[in-house]
Design a protein around this motif. Structure first.
Motif, PDB file in Angstrom:
ATOM      1  N   ILE A  89       1.097   4.601  -2.841  1.00 55.45           N
ATOM      2  CA  ILE A  89       1.088   6.039  -2.556  1.00 55.45           C
ATOM      3  C   ILE A  89       2.389   6.682  -3.027  1.00 55.45           C
ATOM      4  O   ILE A  89       2.403   7.760  -3.617  1.00 55.45           O
ATOM      5  N   TYR A  95       5.980   9.876   6.358  1.00 56.71           N
ATOM      6  CA  TYR A  95       4.578  10.284   6.204  1.00 56.71           C
ATOM      7  C   TYR A  95       3.737   9.204   5.523  1.00 56.71           C
ATOM      8  O   TYR A  95       2.594   8.982   5.892  1.00 56.71           O
ATOM      9  N   LYS A 130      -2.390   4.563   9.789  1.00 58.44           N
ATOM     10  CA  LYS A 130      -3.565   5.184  10.400  1.00 58.44           C
ATOM     11  C   LYS A 130      -4.839   4.869   9.632  1.00 58.44           C
ATOM     12  O   LYS A 130      -5.891   4.647  10.228  1.00 58.44           O
ATOM     13  N   MET A 131      -4.762   4.834   8.304  1.00 55.39           N
ATOM     14  CA  MET A 131      -5.940   4.427   7.543  1.00 55.39           C
ATOM     15  C   MET A 131      -6.356   3.026   7.982  1.00 55.39           C
ATOM     16  O   MET A 131      -7.540   2.756   8.166  1.00 55.39           O
ATOM     17  N   MET A 174      -3.665   6.115  18.258  1.00 57.05           N
ATOM     18  CA  MET A 174      -3.928   7.427  17.653  1.00 57.05           C
ATOM     19  C   MET A 174      -4.358   8.382  18.768  1.00 57.05           C
ATOM     20  O   MET A 174      -5.385   9.050  18.667  1.00 57.05           O
ATOM     21  N   GLU A 186      12.115  11.754   4.898  1.00 55.10           N
ATOM     22  CA  GLU A 186      10.986  12.494   5.447  1.00 55.10           C
ATOM     23  C   GLU A 186       9.670  11.940   4.895  1.00 55.10           C
ATOM     24  O   GLU A 186       8.696  11.752   5.615  1.00 55.10           O
ATOM     25  N   ILE A 187       9.668  11.679   3.602  1.00 55.25           N
ATOM     26  CA  ILE A 187       8.426  11.274   2.937  1.00 55.25           C
ATOM     27  C   ILE A 187       8.013   9.850   3.305  1.00 55.25           C
ATOM     28  O   ILE A 187       6.829   9.569   3.485  1.00 55.25           O
ATOM     29  N   GLN A 229       2.913   6.609   8.038  1.00 56.45           N
ATOM     30  CA  GLN A 229       1.861   7.094   8.934  1.00 56.45           C
ATOM     31  C   GLN A 229       0.488   7.000   8.276  1.00 56.45           C
ATOM     32  O   GLN A 229      -0.476   6.564   8.879  1.00 56.45           O
ATOM     33  N   ILE A 230       0.394   7.468   7.048  1.00 60.58           N
ATOM     34  CA  ILE A 230      -0.908   7.465   6.366  1.00 60.58           C
ATOM     35  C   ILE A 230      -1.454   6.049   6.290  1.00 60.58           C
ATOM     36  O   ILE A 230      -2.605   5.786   6.646  1.00 60.58           O
ATOM     37  N   ASP A 231      -0.619   5.093   5.844  1.00 63.86           N
ATOM     38  CA  ASP A 231      -1.158   3.756   5.661  1.00 63.86           C
ATOM     39  C   ASP A 231      -1.486   3.088   6.999  1.00 63.86           C
ATOM     40  O   ASP A 231      -2.509   2.415   7.131  1.00 63.86           O
ATOM     41  N   SER A 242       0.830  -1.205   0.000  1.00 63.65           N
ATOM     42  CA  SER A 242       0.000   0.000   0.000  1.00 63.65           C
ATOM     43  C   SER A 242       0.867   1.258   0.000  1.00 63.65           C
ATOM     44  O   SER A 242       0.558   2.257  -0.648  1.00 63.65           O
TER      45      SER A 242
END
Lengths: 322, 322, 322, 322, 322, 322
Positions: A169, A273, A280-281, A303, A269-270, A276-278, A165
């Motif tokens: 992204i 992020y 938390k989703m 969270m 850095e990226i 984190q996005i995957d 995933s």
């Protein structure tokens, strides 16, 4: 066939479930009972089996499939199963435990294909060779391991699915920003959590290993890159190798989350992020799946203990995306 | 011969000093001058050399020894040297730069002897072999490297001296607590900062290397232990090896200070405290050496910017300790 | 005779224990039981005594010694005793409660001797007189008091033992650093926690006193020094007296831990670290004593809830230390 | 024509620049000079113009274009321009200030087109109408405003460009996660920072307005949504409207960054991350554009003062992406 | 008539109480019981009603008044009621639930009078009109709403009473400091928490509404001011209006407590402190009311979990204040 | 006569000022100048006197009154005085330094009267005697001392004025809340900062004393109460005495601000808030006094570096308050 979480709260149910764990306990006035966690692929639920006889204790062991007659209830906001009666599944019934284990929603072959494409897109020769070497070495464990003991993607194949995933992204983000080096970003993502195959004990009854606790997956994968270079005779002082090592070390973003250094290149850095996005989703999806529309979910510990609202507003894909 | 810091504030001085750094600058109205840092073994001091001609700029380079006529003053609480005149030292004068460089207060041979004894006290065979291997590989750098770019033990031989002081404290602490494994504690102390020989550029004009910034000395020494095991054919899964790796990873005590894991064995917790004690004693000593009795020192940035009081009370060793 | 913690998990036991506390409770369905904490010198353990009759409640009071027949079990990772039956110890059995109370591992006379030597080493006359005065005033309480209500050295004589251990470390540290004033350091260590004899209610069923809560041991000992000076006609404006007061005020190191000022002399900084080392060694020792080799201890709340690993690696004193 | 940042450090240059700001100052010994900030579309640079006469002060005002003869230097790691001589640009020279102002790298028409498509993809009728209403009301300001006073996208059109980049990432993320409502996500992104057209004074010499300081852009856009509903006669109690309001309130992610509530729906959590990614990519791009390959950038204050490494490793788009 | 909290611990009681909540639960061995919260105007208490029959469950519903025979006890330091027997109150007994609900200690008419005076003291015309408009719109809810779900003033009329108490303090503070604008301060105080009538569901069984959770009372009242201006045709760009909006936004003092901006005018800073004083006095009063003199109260969660001492020292109003 | 801050920015001025401090400095190119701080009762301002001759340095010493011809300017947002010429004031001119020192806005006699009333209102005999004793002992210093070295009430009589303002607020608060003991609150307020007469060196050129740094005013006043009890033969174990001691120890509210214990009685909590209100009102008043209406003040370091807006809205006392 109807699954555990297809039943509503307070509905009667009658279905096969796998015993995930079974702990022998006693009530305050000393009566034995079994504290069970039962599961099928739709999720897991706790249940107490009262007045357990020694032979009950003997037969209802973790790993066995049972047929349960009961009711789905709620206790302190968490789903709970009230057992009326239960028995072991028989041979001519769906008694294979593998049928009940939660696993990645995409099958392994599809995932392997996706990884092959991503590795193919790593045009930098050093990075390509290192990634291939490590993925080959840990291929079996990688496609089985969960991404975490709990919290997010904590199921069979979770590590691979989480990584896949993230790659998706990453692909759209590299397309937007020339600053990023795709080879580095993809290699970093593929490897970032591979240390978890050493840190965690595996997909079932997942625990931290001794190495996992005393070293941690961040340094463990660093070490694997280091050894891959020795094996592949790649000079570790090449800048691309050093940057890859930095990526895996820095991917938690902050030192208090266990990265010994903070991100010092854009790719590092990226990755943080995207990770984190995957994650938390995935946590929000899990929590909201068990929530009625118009209600708030249970609190999500990882969270900051927030609770999320399950909207009743209709979702619609825009025509342009179909 | 009188050294720089043997002179009081506002006293005239006339002595030889080494140019540590020399930066060409311009005043606001565009007149050239040299911003110098001068030093001898008693410490360093800043000084401006006004109206510098091109030939001045040419001859007063870092690494040259000069004879200075001037006055020790103070600017914003920091010592400063006002230069009346200065010239290069001549060949028949003490013009060897090595005479002016700050260095560990104990000579290298004494330190080597102390380390040999400590290594001898590591009775665990795996740990003993790993320590010997790494110390041999980096012996030259280890006895030259400072322990830090600035803050504490930031001088030639500082790393070895800091490590040796820690060993001395460790010896008395292991004697008090049966819980501690001396082999493990000594091996951990000797290796804990060896990664600094890779992290830092060396004893003069010390900078962080690219590896130092992107990986850091904690993971660098972990990697050296890992490679030593390969080289020495020691199976890395031995618990003693794993604990040694944990020690070096955890020695900063807290994740926000760069340790990817927190101490999980007593030896790891204790190394952290011994490290703190020796580093802080060294910083306080440096600051108070430049302070008059009855006054407060300059602020020490790495100690939460505190300032320390230099007592006028007489110190006396108790008879029992002589 | 075998002690409580000489028994393994799940082993049958039959031994004398002291009732440390006994709380009358009711089960959810209203049956009375006794929630007990039992102890001998090897440690304490909780146990429930079900179906307690009024006469049971009457006889099984805190302070009584009982003979217990039962099994050592574990509940949520903490040791627990399952009682089969129990009765009061008889007069011809070891029924003296003092035999069961945890206490310092060194006897009082040995400790007094160590303190006498340390006081002798305080060559500064003011400090020597102040220390003697306060130690005489509180001698009885000092050698009985625990060092804390819980966490570390929470037993009879714990305060004195903790202080003595700190003196030992201090001695080796002053030997390494000329910067430190031994008189000041020893006086500061001896007095630093004496306020606890007022802050805490004593060695058994330790609670905070009202003064302990509203003032705290740090200011309480400051006040004692102040009053000692009045009594001894020592002018409080002497710098040595002021520094001693500063030492006791600053020994928690940080304001958020209750020190109204942060350390501003080296001795104050160092006492803080020595205090930490001894307190933490004691907490780790206690936790690991109850842990099987190869396992992790229970979490230690006062050490950021960390859990420590009990190594299986053999410990060996180096020959040079024997 | 060669731009300011096409010149290397220490290279002579001779080019047209816009005066962004000009402050009259005096040297310590009272000589007047002009502290200038000069710019072209490649970036800005500071420069001092010494011995400024009253007529110099009069003519070299902000907003004028000048021709400068000088040298690009460095002062404390920041680029600086040393002026040899300078004069106003003449009418037949490129004297239009607009030619020198930094602006979004995509032209306004392209951006309008992108926004039209995004609005088209908002299939939810309430959200679509609200977005259209507000975008129409502030269209002119929206395409001119910077996204911030400094830090990221601080240039003409920066707000629109930042928003457009976020939409691009959002599109790929909604494709991956069914949980997200595209209408809500797109509407939230388009509006999230529109309050900045009120908070900031505009694209040149950007300052916070009084409303910007006392209310802030987060509540300002909330208020606009509220008023749009009144105007459009949309009942504000509709859940979709309430969720949109929540999105704009929560988009800073944490209360300490100015969001009065934390994200409580997945779209709110995700907008926060997309915002972070685009803002940080922009800051790193700006910093690294001025950095030589193989060096570290200046420190970026809004990224915890970190410095980023400009890699020398070749970047290559994978074939699959072309 | 004697109220609930007029009874001491362990005293027998026989009195009427209102059922605030009643939850049907089961013991571990599956026996049904009712977990009740009972109350009268002196406070509330929890109680379990064992062996509840279906008809018990049916009749003992929240909102009913019962007559209870039992004993006031303590469980884990919290008051608890042991029920011997209980029955519904009859019509000729005090069976009106309103008689048992905790409410503000000042009656509504007195409070209305106080508010009228305060509004009269708002001499600034814009502010006066806005306050009147909003107070008229929400008058009924304002005098019923609690000031919070729990913590402070969590009872019928609590919001109005809290606001009134703040006005009293504000009056004496404006008298001391010329810097403050009384109109602004009074208007800010009256409105600061009015958003709670939307945020909370009302005085009984208080819960957060969806708007309360997703927007919060701070922005809700901002929105009301904004709409009042539209309605009253007051130009919102007037500085006095803007300052009033700032006051309500900033009144939590710190962003991490939900204010999107920090106080930037003296009135905003002061409202925050007055709010704190009244809220904390109320929490300490509630906790100490249930505490015996000479004891410490239960811990107050919203005051960093501190416990407060109930002094035995006599209080005496000075003659000058009578 | 017009005072310093009666002049606007950029206005010519010609007036008498006191030299508060005068530091001899050199420009970068070695020219001597005097860095002055000048003051009258309206405030202070910095000024540089260029090209200072040795006789200038000799005559323009701190404590002398001068006549200055110059202009009020601004530098980096802070007021600055540009000196055209200056000379010493002559004997027939207003040359008494006392005329220029900032002092409390209420004269000493009025303040003494207010304190007498407050002491009279302390009806508790122990507290009354302790307060009288300490106030008598330090009367002279108390009415001269500033309340702080900088930040708030940093002028002659500031400590007494700050204390008096707090008493005024306290009076209105005790009237509102029965929970508070007026004797305790007033005694606590009067004494809370008296330790500052020992902590600070006095009203001019205020510095921390050695005791101030190593002990601090909180423990110093505790010690004074302790000694007062000995002197007055008041048994310190009385609860009222203990509570008074607690009040002074806890008045900073949080341990990280130097209170060794946190407030545990309501009076302690409230003193903290009253202290905050008066200190912050004073800081905002000072900052806004120097600010033009419609502008923001300079940043106030002790208020988290916030800047405050000076409103242009008219202030009006309500009729009811006149």
């Amino acid at each position: 066939m109807k699954k555990l979480y297809d039943y509503q709260k307070d509905e009667q149910l009658n279905l096969f479930l796998l015993i995930k764990s079974a702990e022998e306990k006693k009530t305050r006035n000393n009566k034995p009972y079994l504290a069970l966690i039962l599961q099928d692929t739709s999720g897991e639920i706790s249940a107490n089996y009262w007045d357990a006889s020694p032979s009950d204790v003997e037969q209802f062991k973790p790993g066995r499939v049972i047929k349960v007659d009961g009711r789905r209830e709620e206790y302190n906001g968490a789903p709970q199963l009230r057992i009326k009666q239960m028995r072991l599944a028989q041979d001519d019934e769906p008694s294979n435990p593998d049928l009940y284990i939660e696993r990645a929603p995409v099958n392994k072959d599809k995932m392997i294909e996706a990884f092959n494409q991503a590795v193919f897109d790593i045009t930098n020769a050093h990075l390509n060779r290192i990634v291939r070497y490590i993925m080959k070495k840990y291929q079996r464990e990688f496609f089985q391991s969960p991404a975490a003991k709990k919290n997010h993607h904590a199921y069979l194949g979770g590590l691979a699915f989480h990584t896949m995933s993230m790659l998706k992204i990453a692909k759209s983000i590299t397309a937007s920003y020339d600053l990023l080096n795709p080879s580095l970003l993809y290699a970093g993502i593929i490897l970032h959590d591979v240390g978890k195959v050493i840190e965690l004990s595996g997909p079932t009854a997942t625990e931290y290993t001794l190495e996992g606790k005393l070293v941690g997956h961040i340094v463990l994968i660093y070490d694997e890159i280091s050894k891959a270079c020795v094996e592949l005779k790649i000079d570790e002082s090449h800048e691309d190798v050093l940057l890859l090592k930095h990526l895996v070390l820095a991917h938690h973003g902050e030192m208090e989350y266990g990265s010994p250094v903070r991100p010092q290149i854009p790719e590092a850095e990226i990755i943080h992020y995207i990770d984190q996005i995957d994650a938390k989703m995935n946590m929000m999806e899990s929590a909201l799946r068990k929530t009625e529309a118009g209600e708030f979910s249970e609190r999500i510990w990882a969270m900051d203990n927030r609770s999320f609202f399950k909207s009743t507003v209709k979702k619609e894909r825009p025509a342009s995306e179909e």
